[in-house]
Scaffold this active site. Structure first.
Site, PDB file in Angstrom:
ATOM      1  N   ASP A   1      27.529  11.105  -7.421  1.00 15.33           N
ATOM      2  CA  ASP A   1      28.498  12.063  -6.911  1.00 15.33           C
ATOM      3  C   ASP A   1      29.655  11.238  -6.335  1.00 15.33           C
ATOM      4  O   ASP A   1      29.475  10.058  -6.020  1.00 15.33           O
ATOM      5  CB  ASP A   1      27.842  12.919  -5.822  1.00 15.33           C
ATOM      6  CG  ASP A   1      28.853  13.778  -5.088  1.00 15.33           C
ATOM      7  OD1 ASP A   1      29.596  14.499  -5.760  1.00 15.33           O
ATOM      8  OD2 ASP A   1      28.893  13.691  -3.846  1.00 15.33           O
TER       9      ASP A   1
ATOM     10  N   ASP B   1      24.698  18.855  -4.351  1.00 17.72           N
ATOM     11  CA  ASP B   1      24.064  17.833  -5.179  1.00 17.72           C
ATOM     12  C   ASP B   1      22.559  18.057  -5.336  1.00 17.72           C
ATOM     13  O   ASP B   1      21.921  17.414  -6.175  1.00 17.72           O
ATOM     14  CB  ASP B   1      24.279  16.433  -4.570  1.00 17.72           C
ATOM     15  CG  ASP B   1      25.746  16.049  -4.513  1.00 17.72           C
ATOM     16  OD1 ASP B   1      26.461  16.370  -5.474  1.00 17.72           O
ATOM     17  OD2 ASP B   1      26.167  15.445  -3.517  1.00 17.72           O
TER      18      ASP B   1
ATOM     19  N   ASP C   1      24.899  13.398  -1.741  1.00 21.76           N
ATOM     20  CA  ASP C   1      24.726  13.567  -0.298  1.00 21.76           C
ATOM     21  C   ASP C   1      24.883  15.009   0.167  1.00 21.76           C
ATOM     22  O   ASP C   1      24.589  15.316   1.322  1.00 21.76           O
ATOM     23  CB  ASP C   1      25.734  12.697   0.469  1.00 21.76           C
ATOM     24  CG  ASP C   1      27.144  13.277   0.415  1.00 21.76           C
ATOM     25  OD1 ASP C   1      27.530  13.794  -0.653  1.00 21.76           O
ATOM     26  OD2 ASP C   1      27.846  13.219   1.435  1.00 21.76           O
TER      27      ASP C   1
ATOM     28  N   CYS D   1     -15.880   4.797  -4.504  1.00 25.29           N
ATOM     29  CA  CYS D   1     -15.922   5.585  -3.264  1.00 25.29           C
ATOM     30  C   CYS D   1     -14.806   6.619  -3.255  1.00 25.29           C
ATOM     31  O   CYS D   1     -14.992   7.760  -2.814  1.00 25.29           O
ATOM     32  CB  CYS D   1     -15.779   4.672  -2.051  1.00 25.29           C
ATOM     33  SG  CYS D   1     -17.112   3.482  -1.839  1.00 25.29           S
TER      34      CYS D   1
ATOM     35  N   CYS E   1     -14.707   0.787  -2.405  1.00 32.28           N
ATOM     36  CA  CYS E   1     -14.245   0.500  -3.751  1.00 32.28           C
ATOM     37  C   CYS E   1     -13.673   1.762  -4.384  1.00 32.28           C
ATOM     38  O   CYS E   1     -13.687   2.848  -3.798  1.00 32.28           O
ATOM     39  CB  CYS E   1     -15.378  -0.056  -4.613  1.00 32.28           C
ATOM     40  SG  CYS E   1     -16.705   1.132  -4.897  1.00 32.28           S
TER      41      CYS E   1
END
Length: 731
Positions: A411, A618, A614, A6, A3
Site C-alpha cells: 500500500d 487494506d 496499515d 506423547c 516425544c
C-alpha cells in the site's frame, strides 16, 4: 511429554472430549491449544489429559490442576538430582568396561553390579515404567515404553545370567552396565534438552520481565505506590527518570526520552512530551513524566505482544503435522523391528543373550524425541528473536510460508510514505514566503483538517509569529475564509478562486507541474477594495519514508518483485514508485479496497505474494494474500487481518521478516534431517548387531540435544535494520 508420540496421545485424548472441535499440542512448550464449545471447561480438558497418563502443570489460570504435577523449578532440581545419582551409580559399572579397551579385566562382582544397577533401573528409571504403562493402557506407545522395554530386557537378561546361567567358565556375561548407563544417558539428554529449551523461550521471559509490579499513582496532591493490578484507566501515573513505564497511556505533563527497544526493536530513544503516547515496559530516560492511563493488564501493548508470541510458539507449522503422522506409527514399527531382531538372532543365530542386546539397542536408538522437538523448538527460537527485533509473527504458517515469497505488494499511504501530508513548498508571488505561511496558519488555527495541521506544523517549525484571526469559517468543499488585521484571507482550491472571480488560467500552469508529481496545491488570496489578489501557492505532499528505498532495494536483491497498489491518483502513485525504486509497470493506482484484494489474488497466480498495509481499507487485501504484513503504526483491524505485524513503521523490517523466516525454515529442515538420520542409520546397525546398547543410548540422547542446540544458533541472528543499517547479516 517426552516425544512426538506423547503429542499424539494427548491430542487424541483431548479430541475425544465431547464438544472439542480441534486440539493442537506442542512438545517444546508442553502446551495445548483447544478449540471447543462453551460447554467444555478447563477442568474437563485437564481430566482428559490426566486420564491419558499425563499431568497438567499450574499456569497463571486459577484452575486447580493435578497436585502431583511438579512446578518448573522443582522439576528441574529433581531431574538434576536424579541425573547426579544415576551418574554416581553407573560410573563404577562403566569404568571396568572402558578398562577392557586397555586389556584390563577388573569386572565388579555380580552381586555388586546388581546392587548398583537396581536403583537406577527401578528408582531413577521409574518414570519410564509409569509413562510406558500409561501408554499401553490406552493402546499406544511412546519413547518411555521403548526405554522401559529395552532396559528391562538388558537388566532381566543380566539377572537370569547371574542366578541361573552355567558359570563353569568363570563369571557370567552380565549387562547391568548397559541398562544403567542407557538410563543415565537418557536422563542426561533430557536435562540438557530442558536447559536448551528454556533458552528458546528467553524472548518471552525477557518481555515478561519488562512489566513492573508496582507504579507511583497520583491521588489528589499526593503520590502513592500501588500494585499494578490496582491501577484503573484514567489514573495518573508518575514515572521518574530511570524507571520503567508501568502502563500504556498519554503524557499529560513533562518531557523525556523513552527507550522502547525491547518492544519495537527501535535502537534510538524516542522523545516524549505532553500529548505523546507511551507504552508500558519502556524505560523512561532523563525526565519526570505524568501519564494518563489508557490501557491496563491484558489490554496493554506489551501484554498483547507477549500473547501473540506465545500463541505463535504454541501453534504447529504445517510440516509438523506431517511429522506427527509419521510418529504415530513409528513406535509400533520399532517394537516390531525389535521383536524381529530378537527372533532372528535367537532362533537363527542361536545366541539369545546377543539377541536380547541387539533388540535392546534397536529400542533405545529409535526413541523419537528429536522428531518431536525438531519443528517446535525452531519456531520458538525464530518467533522469539523476531519479537526482539520488533517483528510479531502471530501465524506460524506465515513463518513457514514467508521463505517462499516471490511478490511483495505495498500500500502507499502510511506504508511507503509517512501517512500524513506535509507542507513541501510555499511559493509567495511577492517573495514573502514566511508571511504567506503565517497568514495561512492564522486562518487555519484550531482546524483538524490534515492540510491545516501541515501548515501549522510548518509555522511552528520555522518559529513564525502567527497573527490572530477572526471570523474564521469553513467553505465546504472549497477552503477556509477569515480576517487577519482587517484583511480578508482565503485559502482553498481552484474552484474557490473561480468563485471569487479570479481566472484560474493565470495560475494553473504553476500548479500542473506539482499535480503531476502527486502533490496537492492550495491557493492563498486576499480580498481588498480593489479586488481579490492571489498571494501565493502552498504545495502539500505525503513524504516518502527515509527507509522505503532501502527496503525496496534489499527486496530486489533477494530476488523479489515489488508492486505498489494505491487508491490514490496515478500521478501520486507513480511519483512515490519512482522515489522508492518500484518499476512503472508494477504500479496500480485508483484501486478501491475491494479491488486491492482481487488484485492481490491475481498476483498470487504468479507466485507466493504478501501484502503490506496499515489501514482499515487494506484489511481485505491483507487477508487475501498468502501472508499479510501490517505496519504497527496502523489500525488494529489491519493487524488482526495480518499474519505478521511490524512494531515500528520501518519497511525494512519486511526484509528482516523474510530473512528470519528463511533461516527458521532451514533450521526445521536441518533438524528433521538429523532426527531422521539417527534412526535411518542407527536402527539397521542395531538390528545387525553392530551397535552396543550403551552407544545407542548415547546416540539417542545426543540426537535430541543436537537438534535443540542447532536451533539455538538462531539466537545469533542479527536484524539487518539494527542501528538503521542495512548491512548484511554475518551470522
Amino acid at each position: 511429554m517426552n516425544c512426538a508420540s506423547c503429542v499424539g496421545r494427548v491430542e487424541r485424548a483431548l479430541k475425544k472430549v465431547s464438544g472439542v472441535v480441534d486440539a493442537s499440542v506442542n512438545l517444546a512448550t508442553e502446551s495445548a491449544t483447544v478449540q471447543a464449545g462453551d460447554a467444555v471447561t478447563r477442568e474437563i480438558l485437564i481430566a482428559a489429559v490426566v486420564d491419558a497418563g499425563y499431568h497438567v502443570r499450574a499456569s497463571d489460570s486459577p484452575v486447580t490442576t493435578d497436585a502431583r504435577a511438579p512446578s518448573d523449578d522443582s522439576r528441574n532440581h529433581q531431574e538434576h538430582r536424579h541425573l547426579v545419582f544415576a551418574a554416581l551409580l553407573s560410573l563404577p559399572l562403566l569404568v571396568p568396561m572402558i578398562a577392557l579397551a586397555w586389556g584390563e579385566h577388573r569386572m565388579l562382582p555380580g552381586w555388586l553390579q546388581l546392587t548398583l544397577a537396581t536403583p537406577v533401573q527401578f528408582w531413577l528409571g521409574a518414570r519410564f515404567y509409569r509413562a510406558g504403562w500409561s501408554a499401553l493402557k490406552v493402546g499406544t506407545g511412546n519413547m518411555d515404553l521403548l526405554v522401559a522395554l529395552g532396559t528391562s530386557a538388558g537388566y532381566g537378561l543380566s539377572v537370569w545370567q547371574l542366578f541361573f546361567a552355567d558359570t563353569n567358565d568363570g563369571q557370567p556375561h552380565l549387562y547391568f552396565e548397559a541398562s544403567a548407563v542407557v538410563i543415565t544417558l537418557i536422563l542426561l539428554g533430557k536435562w540438557l534438552e530442558a536447559r536448551a529449551k528454556r533458552q528458546t523461550t528467553a524472548a518471552i521471559r525477557a518481555l515478561q520481565a519488562l512489566r513492573p509490579n508496582t507504579a507511583r499513582v497520583r491521588r489528589g496532591e499526593t503520590e502513592v505506590e500501588l500494585p499494578i493490578d490496582q491501577i484503573v484507566i484514567g489514573d495518573v501515573v508518575v514515572v521518574l527518570p530511570g524507571e520503567r513505564i508501568a502502563v500504556d497511556g498519554k503524557v499529560i505533563d513533562g518531557s523525556s526520552h523513552s527507550d522502547e527497544s525491547m518492544i519495537t526493536g527501535e535502537s534510538l530513544p524516542v522523545p516524549k512530551r505532553a500529548g505523546d503516547r507511551v507504552t508500558g515496559g519502556a524505560m523512561n530516560s532523563e525526565g519526570r513524566l505524568q501519564i494518563r492511563t489508557t490501557a491496563i493488564g491484558a489490554e496493554t501493548a506489551l501484554s498483547r505482544i507477549i500473547r501473540m508470541v506465545e500463541d505463535a510458539q504454541a501453534k504447529k507449522a504445517p510440516i509438523q503435522r506431517v511429522v506427527d503422522r509419521v510418529s504415530a506409527v513409528f513406535v509400533p514399527a520399532v517394537v516390531l523391528i525389535a521383536v524381529a531382531t530378537l527372533m532372528y538372532w535367537g532362533l537363527v543365530g542361536g545366541d539369545w543373550p546377543q539377541a536380547v542386546l541387539n533388540a535392546v539397542a534397536v529400542l533405545v536408538i529409535a526413541c523419537p524425541c528429536a522428531l518431536g522437538l525438531a519443528t517446535p523448538t525452531a519456531i520458538m527460537a525464530g518467533t522469539g528473536v523476531a519479537a526482539r527485533a520488533g517483528i510479531l509473527i502471530k501465524d506460524v504458517e506465515a513463518l513457514e510460508t514467508a521463505h517462499a515469497l516471490r511478490i511483495v505488494a505495498f500500500d502507499k499511504t502510511g506504508t511507503l510514505t509517512e501517512g500524513h501530508p506535509r507542507l513541501l513548498q510555499a511559493i509567495a508571488f511577492d517573495g514573502d514566503e514566511a508571511g504567506l505561511i503565517a497568514l495561512a496558519a492564522a486562518i487555519q488555527s484550531g482546524s483538524e483538517h490534515p492540510l491545516a495541521k501541515a501548515v501549522l506544523e510548518a509555522a511552528v517549525a520555522r518559529r513564525l509569529v502567527i497573527p490572530a484571526a477572526t471570523a474564521i469559517r469553513a467553505i465546504v468543499g472549497l477552503g477556509v475564509h477569515g480576517n487577519v488585521a482587517g484583511i480578508d484571507v482565503l485559502i482553498g482550491n481552484e474552484v474557490l478562486l473561480q468563485a471569487e472571480g479570479i481566472d484560474p488560467t493565470t495560475v494553473r500552469a504553476a500548479a500542473l507541474a506539482q499535480s503531476a508529481q502527486g502533490h496537492t496545491v492550495s491557493w492563498l488570496a486576499t480580498r481588498a477594495a480593489q479586488g481579490t489578489q492571489v498571494r501565493g501557492m502552498l504545495v502539500f505532499g505525503d513524504t516518502v519514508r527515509v527507509e522505503s528505498r532501502d527496503a525496496i532495494t534489499a527486496l530486489h536483491q533477494l530476488g523479489l518483485r515489488t508492486v505498489l497498489i494505491s487508491g490514490d491518483n496515478a500521478g501520486a502513485a507513480n511519483a512515490i514508485a519512482r522515489a522508492v525504486g518500484i518499476a512503472a509497470e508494477d504500479v496500480h493506482a485508483n484501486v478501491l479496497p475491494g479491488g486491492k484484494a482481487a488484485l492481490v489474488q491475481e498476483l498470487g497466480n504468479s507466485g507466493c505474494v504478501t501484502m503490506v498495509g496499515d489501514g482499515i481499507n487494506d484489511a481485505p487485501a491483507l487477508a487475501a494474500a498468502n501472508i499479510g504484513i501490517a505496519m504497527g503504526s496502523g489500525t488494529d483491524v489491519a493487524m488482526q487481518a495480518a499474519g505478521i505485524t511490524l512494531m515500528r513503521a520501518d519497511p525494512r523490517l519486511i526484509v528482516d521478516a523474510i530473512d528470519i523466516s528463511r533461516r527458521t525454515t532451514r533450521k526445521i529442515q536441518q533438524n528433521l534431517f538429523w532426527a531422521f538420520i539417527y534412526n535411518i542409520v542407527g536402527i539397521p546397525l542395531a538390528a545387525a548387531g553392530l551397535l552396543n546398547p550403551v552407544i545407542a543410548g548415547a546416540a539417542m540422547a545426543f540426537s535430541s540435544v543436537s537438534v535443540v542446540m542447532n536451533t539455538l544458533l538462531l539466537r545469533r541472528w542479527t536484524p539487518r535494520t539494527r542501528d538503521h543499517n542495512m548491512t548484511s547479516d554475518r551470522h
